[in-house]
Design a protein around this motif. Structure first.
Motif, PDB file in Angstrom:
ATOM      1  N   ASP A  31       0.227  -1.186  -0.192  1.00  0.00           N
ATOM      2  CA  ASP A  31      -0.343  -0.389   0.199  1.00  0.00           C
ATOM      3  C   ASP A  31       0.653   1.465   0.206  1.00  0.00           C
ATOM      4  O   ASP A  31       0.919   2.075  -0.868  1.00  0.00           O
ATOM      5  CB  ASP A  31      -0.694   0.146   1.088  1.00  0.00           C
ATOM      6  CG  ASP A  31      -1.969  -1.237   1.447  1.00  0.00           C
ATOM      7  OD1 ASP A  31      -2.003  -1.347  -0.171  1.00  0.00           O
ATOM      8  OD2 ASP A  31      -2.556  -1.248   2.620  1.00  0.00           O
ATOM      9  N   GLN A  32       1.916   1.414   0.934  1.00  0.00           N
ATOM     10  CA  GLN A  32       2.975   2.092   0.967  1.00  0.00           C
ATOM     11  C   GLN A  32       3.587   2.548  -0.023  1.00  0.00           C
ATOM     12  O   GLN A  32       3.543   4.222  -0.871  1.00  0.00           O
ATOM     13  CB  GLN A  32       3.971   2.267   1.893  1.00  0.00           C
ATOM     14  CG  GLN A  32       2.986   2.379   3.977  1.00  0.00           C
ATOM     15  CD  GLN A  32       3.222   3.619   3.669  1.00  0.00           C
ATOM     16  OE1 GLN A  32       3.179   4.865   3.394  1.00  0.00           O
ATOM     17  NE2 GLN A  32       2.052   3.450   4.274  1.00  0.00           N
ATOM     18  N   LEU A  33       3.757   1.500  -1.290  1.00  0.00           N
ATOM     19  CA  LEU A  33       4.847   1.389  -1.944  1.00  0.00           C
ATOM     20  C   LEU A  33       3.712   2.300  -3.474  1.00  0.00           C
ATOM     21  O   LEU A  33       4.019   3.046  -4.065  1.00  0.00           O
ATOM     22  CB  LEU A  33       5.338   0.373  -2.794  1.00  0.00           C
ATOM     23  CG  LEU A  33       5.939  -0.253  -1.590  1.00  0.00           C
ATOM     24  CD1 LEU A  33       6.099  -1.981  -2.015  1.00  0.00           C
ATOM     25  CD2 LEU A  33       7.712   0.528  -2.085  1.00  0.00           C
ATOM     26  N   GLU A  34       2.721   1.994  -3.229  1.00  0.00           N
ATOM     27  CA  GLU A  34       1.506   2.424  -3.958  1.00  0.00           C
ATOM     28  C   GLU A  34       1.416   3.731  -4.265  1.00  0.00           C
ATOM     29  O   GLU A  34       1.073   4.556  -5.235  1.00  0.00           O
ATOM     30  CB  GLU A  34       0.148   0.919  -4.271  1.00  0.00           C
ATOM     31  CG  GLU A  34       0.393   0.372  -4.779  1.00  0.00           C
ATOM     32  CD  GLU A  34      -0.530  -0.767  -4.751  1.00  0.00           C
ATOM     33  OE1 GLU A  34      -1.461  -0.463  -4.631  1.00  0.00           O
ATOM     34  OE2 GLU A  34      -0.452  -2.041  -6.017  1.00  0.00           O
ATOM     35  N   GLU A  35       0.852   4.107  -2.949  1.00  0.00           N
ATOM     36  CA  GLU A  35       0.848   5.846  -2.559  1.00  0.00           C
ATOM     37  C   GLU A  35       2.225   6.369  -3.585  1.00  0.00           C
ATOM     38  O   GLU A  35       2.209   7.271  -3.715  1.00  0.00           O
ATOM     39  CB  GLU A  35       0.410   5.727  -0.997  1.00  0.00           C
ATOM     40  CG  GLU A  35       0.507   7.083  -0.913  1.00  0.00           C
ATOM     41  CD  GLU A  35       0.250   6.870   0.165  1.00  0.00           C
ATOM     42  OE1 GLU A  35       0.241   8.290   1.366  1.00  0.00           O
ATOM     43  OE2 GLU A  35      -0.400   6.183   1.763  1.00  0.00           O
ATOM     44  N   GLN A  36       3.472   5.699  -2.596  1.00  0.00           N
ATOM     45  CA  GLN A  36       4.566   6.251  -3.021  1.00  0.00           C
ATOM     46  C   GLN A  36       5.144   6.366  -5.104  1.00  0.00           C
ATOM     47  O   GLN A  36       5.243   8.115  -5.328  1.00  0.00           O
ATOM     48  CB  GLN A  36       5.759   5.876  -2.369  1.00  0.00           C
ATOM     49  CG  GLN A  36       6.220   6.309  -1.482  1.00  0.00           C
ATOM     50  CD  GLN A  36       7.275   5.924  -0.425  1.00  0.00           C
ATOM     51  OE1 GLN A  36       8.530   5.869  -1.166  1.00  0.00           O
ATOM     52  NE2 GLN A  36       7.567   6.118   0.331  1.00  0.00           N
ATOM     53  N   LEU A  37       4.679   5.313  -5.310  1.00  0.00           N
ATOM     54  CA  LEU A  37       4.384   5.411  -6.629  1.00  0.00           C
ATOM     55  C   LEU A  37       3.444   6.560  -7.502  1.00  0.00           C
ATOM     56  O   LEU A  37       4.025   7.381  -8.276  1.00  0.00           O
ATOM     57  CB  LEU A  37       4.308   4.532  -7.084  1.00  0.00           C
ATOM     58  CG  LEU A  37       4.038   4.292  -9.589  1.00  0.00           C
ATOM     59  CD1 LEU A  37       5.360   4.611  -9.815  1.00  0.00           C
ATOM     60  CD2 LEU A  37       3.633   2.537  -9.698  1.00  0.00           C
ATOM     61  N   SER A  38       1.691   6.597  -7.098  1.00  0.00           N
ATOM     62  CA  SER A  38       1.326   7.473  -7.636  1.00  0.00           C
ATOM     63  C   SER A  38       1.773   8.447  -7.356  1.00  0.00           C
ATOM     64  O   SER A  38       1.121   9.901  -7.807  1.00  0.00           O
ATOM     65  CB  SER A  38      -0.303   7.097  -6.543  1.00  0.00           C
ATOM     66  OG  SER A  38      -0.447   5.689  -6.425  1.00  0.00           O
TER      67      SER A  38
END
Length: 570
Positions: A167-174
């Motif tokens: 979740d945190q990785l996807e948030e950072q990527l977004s």
């Protein structure tokens, strides 16, 4: 008058020549500077500016470009013309003789050409940089767009490898993709100055995210798969060992396994928050604890068969050491009836007996603990290995003590045999002296003879006591041996002095009537011989006077005496 005219002509020629030379140099400088200006014109910077206008620049980049346009327009509209006009003025002025003005104008022309060249070069470089940045930014847009697509694809297709951190990785990527959109918009609009600031941060954050995405799967694999497998194996192993009666002194295995699993769960939460550095440290610590638990259990597993073998060996070792010490004490007690044991042999042997008792007591405690399955095998192993080393040292000490006292009886027999030899030797010396039939013996010789005789008597008394001290007797034997040798030397000196003195006195009689000093020396030597018993002084007295009246006579008589003595010994 003619010479004056010639001088004037020469001066005029020099002036005309100098003026011509100055004009040619100046014209050449003007031509070179105009050629430099023409090369600047030939660079066609105006065409480069038209190409730059097609970049659709905005913002600070547009402002910078407009400044370049204005700077070059001023050059093209005014500076090039001013250079040509000043060059024409100089060509006109150079025909006059106003050298100073011409030099100043040439200097001004050089400065204008140099300043113009600087502006033109700066404009070209700045335009090139703008085009380069435009190209780099457009390439960066393509590169980053592809990179984000790959990262997004990886997170979607391999989300099972990232656990709670997905979740945190996807948030950072977004968040990065949003910033990328901003960068793309600025690049498309031509605002490269602002786009560059965004690009620097965007590339740094993207690189960091790539590193994190690369690292997390291994960290997650350890926390979610490897460590649980190892902890499960440890728990199963501990249960099995516990059922087999294994004990662990330095670790509560079950509690430590639970603590490690708790740390693992907490570290998974940190990984979900992308605390990568903290997770790395935590993983290292978890692995160390797991390795320690394996080592603790393996230590006990390895120790048990060694303990089983060693306990049997130690039992036999203790019995052997006890028997050997018992025999040693009996032997020491027997010897102590007849010999003084001055090195604490009995006390040492009794002390060794007490050590053996303590070792046996500790051994029985360990043996009972093993039978009751309450022993920590590694501790028992260490204690019994120490016992084994101690017993080895005890037996070495027992052997050393036995070796030290075992020769006492032989030493006594040898001492008594030596004593008989000493008694025989001093008796022989006494007979040697008596056979000389001397009128008497010197006091110093008699004193030394009786000292040696008393030493032999004391040795005889000490060696025939009920309880003897062989160490002291050995010292006395060495002293008597040395003193007997000295006594024999003194006896030989006494015999040789007396016999030589007698021979020299007899030989000196033939010179008494002829030499008064010989007669006086003979009388003195006879008195020393018969009254003082100082045979050495008697010999010296008569030898001295004989060598005066007949040089070499003493040496001849002395050589004859010693040769005769050697023949008689043979």
């Amino acid at each position: 008058m003619l010479q004056v005219l010639i001088g004037i002509v020469i001066i005029a020629a020099v002036i005309v020549g100098g003026l011509y030379f100055f004009q040619r140099i100046t014209i050449n400088q003007i031509n070179d500077l105009q050629a430099a200006k023409q090369r600047l014109v030939g660079l066609h910077v105006d065409a480069d500016l038209r190409d730059g206008a097609s970049l659709s620049l905005t913002g600070e980049s547009l402002t910078q470009f407009q400044r370049l346009q204005a700077d070059y327009k001023e050059v093209n509209d005014h500076r090039f013309k001013e250079i040509d006009e000043l060059a024409d003025d100089i060509r006109h002025d150079v025909r006059s003789v106003n050298f100073i003005k011409v030099r100043q104008e040439v200097s001004q022309l050089k400065e204008r050409v140099a300043a113009t060249e600087k502006i033109v070069n700066h404009t070209r470089d700045a335009l090139s940089e703008l085009q380069k940045i435009d190209q780099q930014h457009r390439q960066a847009v393509s590169k980053l767009e592809k990179k984000y697509q790959n990262l997004r694809k990886k997170l979607l297709s391999e989300n099972f490898k990232f656990g709670g951190s997905i979740d945190q990785l996807e948030e950072q990527l977004s968040s990065l993709e949003d910033e990328f959109d901003r960068f793309s918009t600025l690049t498309s609009a031509g605002d490269h100055a602002k786009a560059q600031d965004v690009l620097v941060k965007l590339e740094a954050n993207t690189n960091e995210l790539e590193k994190t995405i690369k690292i997390i799967p291994d960290l997650y694999q350890d926390l979610d798969v490897h460590y649980p497998e190892q902890l499960q194996e440890l728990q199963a192993g501990y249960t099995q060992l516990n059922n087999q009666g294994y004990q662990f002194s330095d670790a509560d295995i079950a509690t430590e396994i639970a603590n490690v699993d708790k740390q693992r769960t907490e570290t998974l939460d940190k990984l979900g928050q992308l605390q990568v550095d903290a997770v790395k440290k935590a993983n290292d610590n978890i692995q160390r604890q797991i390795d320690h638990l394996y080592a603790v259990m393996q230590k006990e597993i390895d120790a048990r068969p060694v303990v089983k073998r060693l306990m049997t060996e130690i039992s036999k070792f203790i019995t052997h050491a006890q028997n050997q010490n018992h025999e040693l004490l009996i032997e020491l007690d027997r010897l102590s009836q007849n010999y003084s044991l001055d090195h604490g042999e009995l006390e040492t042997a009794r002390g060794l007996s007490e050590q053996i008792k303590q070792i046996e007591k500790s051994y029985q405690n360990d043996l009972n603990a093993v039978h009751k399955h309450v022993a920590v095998d590694s501790q028992v192993l260490e204690q019994e290995q120490n016992a084994q080393n101690t017993l080895t040292q005890i037996e070495k000490q027992q052997t050393q003590i036995n070796d030290d006292v075992s020769g006492l009886q032989d030493d006594e027999r040898r001492a008594k045999k030596t004593l008989l030899r000493f008694a025989s030797e001093i008796h022989v010396i006494k007979r040697q002296v008596e056979s000389l039939n001397l009128p008497g013996l010197p006091k110093t010789y008699l004193d030394y003879f009786f000292v040696v005789s008393d030493e032999i008597k004391k040795l005889d008394t000490d060696i025939n006591r009920i309880k003897i001290n062989m160490e002291e007797i050995t010292k006395q034997l060495l002293i008597v041996q040395s003193d007997l040798e000295t006594l024999q030397e003194k006896t030989n000196d006494l015999k040789d002095s007396a016999r030589l003195a007698e021979r020299l006195l007899q030989y000196a009689n033939r010179f008494r009537e002829q030499y008064a000093e010989v007669d006086a020396a003979v009388k003195k030597a006879q008195s020393l011989f018969n009254d003082s018993y100082d045979y050495a002084a008697s010999l010296e007295t008569i030898a001295t006077v004989l060598d005066k009246v007949e040089p070499g006579s003493y040496k001849k008589l002395e050589d004859g005496y010693y040769k005769q003595s050697e023949n008689s010994r043979v």
